[in-house]
Design an enzyme around this catalytic site. Structure first.
Site, PDB file in Angstrom:
ATOM      1  N   TYR A 204       5.700   4.382   3.016  1.00 39.59           N
ATOM      2  CA  TYR A 204       4.524   4.971   2.379  1.00 39.59           C
ATOM      3  C   TYR A 204       3.956   6.095   3.246  1.00 39.59           C
ATOM      4  O   TYR A 204       3.615   7.180   2.745  1.00 39.59           O
ATOM      5  CB  TYR A 204       3.474   3.872   2.167  1.00 39.59           C
ATOM      6  CG  TYR A 204       2.154   4.344   1.591  1.00 39.59           C
ATOM      7  CD1 TYR A 204       2.033   4.614   0.224  1.00 39.59           C
ATOM      8  CD2 TYR A 204       1.034   4.503   2.404  1.00 39.59           C
ATOM      9  CE1 TYR A 204       0.823   5.040  -0.308  1.00 39.59           C
ATOM     10  CE2 TYR A 204      -0.176   4.930   1.874  1.00 39.59           C
ATOM     11  CZ  TYR A 204      -0.279   5.189   0.515  1.00 39.59           C
ATOM     12  OH  TYR A 204      -1.471   5.614  -0.005  1.00 39.59           O
TER      13      TYR A 204
ATOM     14  N   LYS B  48       3.344  10.183   2.496  1.00 44.50           N
ATOM     15  CA  LYS B  48       2.029  10.814   2.590  1.00 44.50           C
ATOM     16  C   LYS B  48       2.041  11.991   3.573  1.00 44.50           C
ATOM     17  O   LYS B  48       1.390  13.013   3.342  1.00 44.50           O
ATOM     18  CB  LYS B  48       0.972   9.783   2.988  1.00 44.50           C
ATOM     19  CG  LYS B  48       0.611   8.813   1.867  1.00 44.50           C
ATOM     20  CD  LYS B  48      -0.011   9.551   0.699  1.00 44.50           C
ATOM     21  CE  LYS B  48      -0.375   8.640  -0.453  1.00 44.50           C
ATOM     22  NZ  LYS B  48      -0.975   9.386  -1.582  1.00 44.50           N
TER      23      LYS B  48
ATOM     24  N   HIS C 144      -6.650  -6.586   0.814  1.00 43.62           N
ATOM     25  CA  HIS C 144      -7.013  -6.240   2.189  1.00 43.62           C
ATOM     26  C   HIS C 144      -8.149  -7.130   2.684  1.00 43.62           C
ATOM     27  O   HIS C 144      -8.729  -7.897   1.932  1.00 43.62           O
ATOM     28  CB  HIS C 144      -7.379  -4.758   2.272  1.00 43.62           C
ATOM     29  CG  HIS C 144      -6.225  -3.848   2.032  1.00 43.62           C
ATOM     30  ND1 HIS C 144      -6.213  -2.889   1.049  1.00 43.62           N
ATOM     31  CD2 HIS C 144      -5.006  -3.766   2.641  1.00 43.62           C
ATOM     32  CE1 HIS C 144      -5.063  -2.246   1.068  1.00 43.62           C
ATOM     33  NE2 HIS C 144      -4.308  -2.768   2.022  1.00 43.62           N
TER      34      HIS C 144
ATOM     35  N   SER D 260      -3.820   8.667   3.556  1.00 45.65           N
ATOM     36  CA  SER D 260      -4.239   7.384   4.107  1.00 45.65           C
ATOM     37  C   SER D 260      -4.204   7.463   5.628  1.00 45.65           C
ATOM     38  O   SER D 260      -3.449   8.253   6.208  1.00 45.65           O
ATOM     39  CB  SER D 260      -3.307   6.274   3.617  1.00 45.65           C
ATOM     40  OG  SER D 260      -3.431   5.111   4.405  1.00 45.65           O
ATOM     41  N   SER D 261      -4.991   6.627   6.274  1.00 39.13           N
ATOM     42  CA  SER D 261      -5.002   6.608   7.742  1.00 39.13           C
ATOM     43  C   SER D 261      -3.691   6.089   8.318  1.00 39.13           C
ATOM     44  O   SER D 261      -3.439   6.246   9.519  1.00 39.13           O
ATOM     45  CB  SER D 261      -6.164   5.747   8.250  1.00 39.13           C
ATOM     46  OG  SER D 261      -6.041   4.409   7.793  1.00 39.13           O
ATOM     47  N   CYS D 262      -2.833   5.497   7.486  1.00 41.93           N
ATOM     48  CA  CYS D 262      -1.554   4.984   7.991  1.00 41.93           C
ATOM     49  C   CYS D 262      -0.577   6.100   8.346  1.00 41.93           C
ATOM     50  O   CYS D 262       0.511   5.830   8.861  1.00 41.93           O
ATOM     51  CB  CYS D 262      -0.922   4.026   6.985  1.00 41.93           C
ATOM     52  SG  CYS D 262      -0.237   4.854   5.538  1.00 41.93           S
TER      53      CYS D 262
END
Length: 346
Positions: free
Chosen positions: A173, A177, A216, A144-146
């Site tokens: 999270y 990742k 979202h 994920s971009s997070c």
């Protein structure tokens, strides 16, 4: 989670080619190694019921893959090491696409931090390790971009990883990742296991979460405009000024990108998968309003916060390899709203 007694000092299978040098440069592969050359190969898509996994399954079926291994959580709990290992021993998949994860919004991450870090670490560790042990030819891990720092320079390149503090609201999270990316890299470096990682931008499409409280921004707008249209409301109020810039990718484009990476990429470094196009939240809301057919007024509550002013991933590495998305934002919104009408609305 139990820890296996068997060490990781020797490969159980000689079929793992080392496809890259330590700097992660792409090297050529033979036709025999090609993902698309053997559509009868066993492909395990972990997390096949979710937004991402379901799109990957649709894409593989469209391409003619005939032996997809799909298991629900009730059929296979990926957090249980022994169960995962037994599954790999019995089914012997040749390819693995790891789209399974525990996901949630800000409230869920704040309320259940232990779950978000532990469950995701367990899933990743079990699937990646069992894939290696049981001779999987190639694995793709999706993140994920997070994973990137909260204040990473825009647009965000792959090199921004671990250069600053994370966004606190989803760091549990994100840390899991990041560990998944590093695990793929470690298994490649130590064992020559062909494990790669892709990091998608904000996704939308069929099977998205349209929950009224924890969805979202894009699915939330679709639901709100639809409900306003059905009830005959005169206006829809949206928080902020509408000025923040965001990037969106239709999940079917992501699935196409996943197949491309499985076929073409064998690098050490993870790869951003984005549209490369930004849209203001205000323009996005107007577009959703048009697609849904709401004829009332769109009102901006400027007393509410805007959030991060800009978030865009740099996907030039993937573009340089020859892949670009095909679905425009409007086309994708039309497709997503159609799916919403057929599957979600009350």
């Amino acid at each position: 989670m139990a820890v296996g007694a068997c060490g990781l000092t020797q490969s159980p299978c000689s079929s793992h080619p080392t496809l890259t040098s330590d700097n992660g440069k792409l090297e050529s592969r033979t036709t025999e190694d090609s993902f698309l050359s053997n559509k009868s190969a066993k492909v395990f898509v972990a997390g096949h019921r979710g937004l991402v996994g379901s799109a990957i399954v649709r894409k593989l079926q469209q391409l003619g893959f005939t032996d997809l291994l799909l298991r629900t959580h009730a059929e296979l709990d990926l957090t249980r090491q022994a169960d995962v290992d037994a599954f790999f021993a019995a089914e012997k998949p040749q390819y693995v696409i790891l789209a399974a994860a525990k996901v949630g919004g800000i409230h869920a991450n704040k309320t259940y931090p232990a779950d978000f870090i532990a469950i995701n670490l367990q899933i990743q560790t079990n699937v990646i390790d069992s894939s290696y042990r049981h001779g999987v030819k190639k694995l793709l891990f999706l993140g994920s971009s997070c994973i990137y720092p909260k204040f990473a320079p825009q647009p965000i390149t792959e090199e921004a990883l671990l250069t600053g503090p994370l966004e606190p609201t989803n760091e549990w999270y994100a840390v899991a990742k990041i560990a998944g990316i590093k695990m793929c890299q470690a298994y490649r470096l130590q064992h020559g296991f062909d494990a790669i990682s892709g990091m998608p931008t904000n996704l939308y499409g069929p099977y998205d979460n349209f929950h009224p409280e924890n969805s979202h921004v894009l699915p939330a707008l679709i639901r709100r405009f639809h409900e306003a249209k059905v009830t005959g409301a005169k206006e829809v109020v949206v928080w902020g000024t509408g000025s923040p810039l965001r990037e969106f990718l239709h999940v079917d484009d992501l699935a196409d990108g996943v197949v491309f990476l499985m076929e073409k990429y064998g690098g050490l470094v993870h790869v951003n998968v984005g549209s490369g196009k930004e849209v203001k939240i205000k323009e996005l809301a107007e577009l959703v309003k048009e697609v849904v057919g709401f004829e009332g007024e769109l009102v901006w509550d400027t007393s509410k916060p805007d959030g991060t002013p800009r978030k865009l991933m740099d996907s030039s590495k993937l573009a340089g390899l020859g892949w670009i998305p095909k679905i425009s934002l409007k086309e994708g919104l039309i497709d997503t709203y159609k799916w919403y009408l057929e599957n979600v609305k009350q």
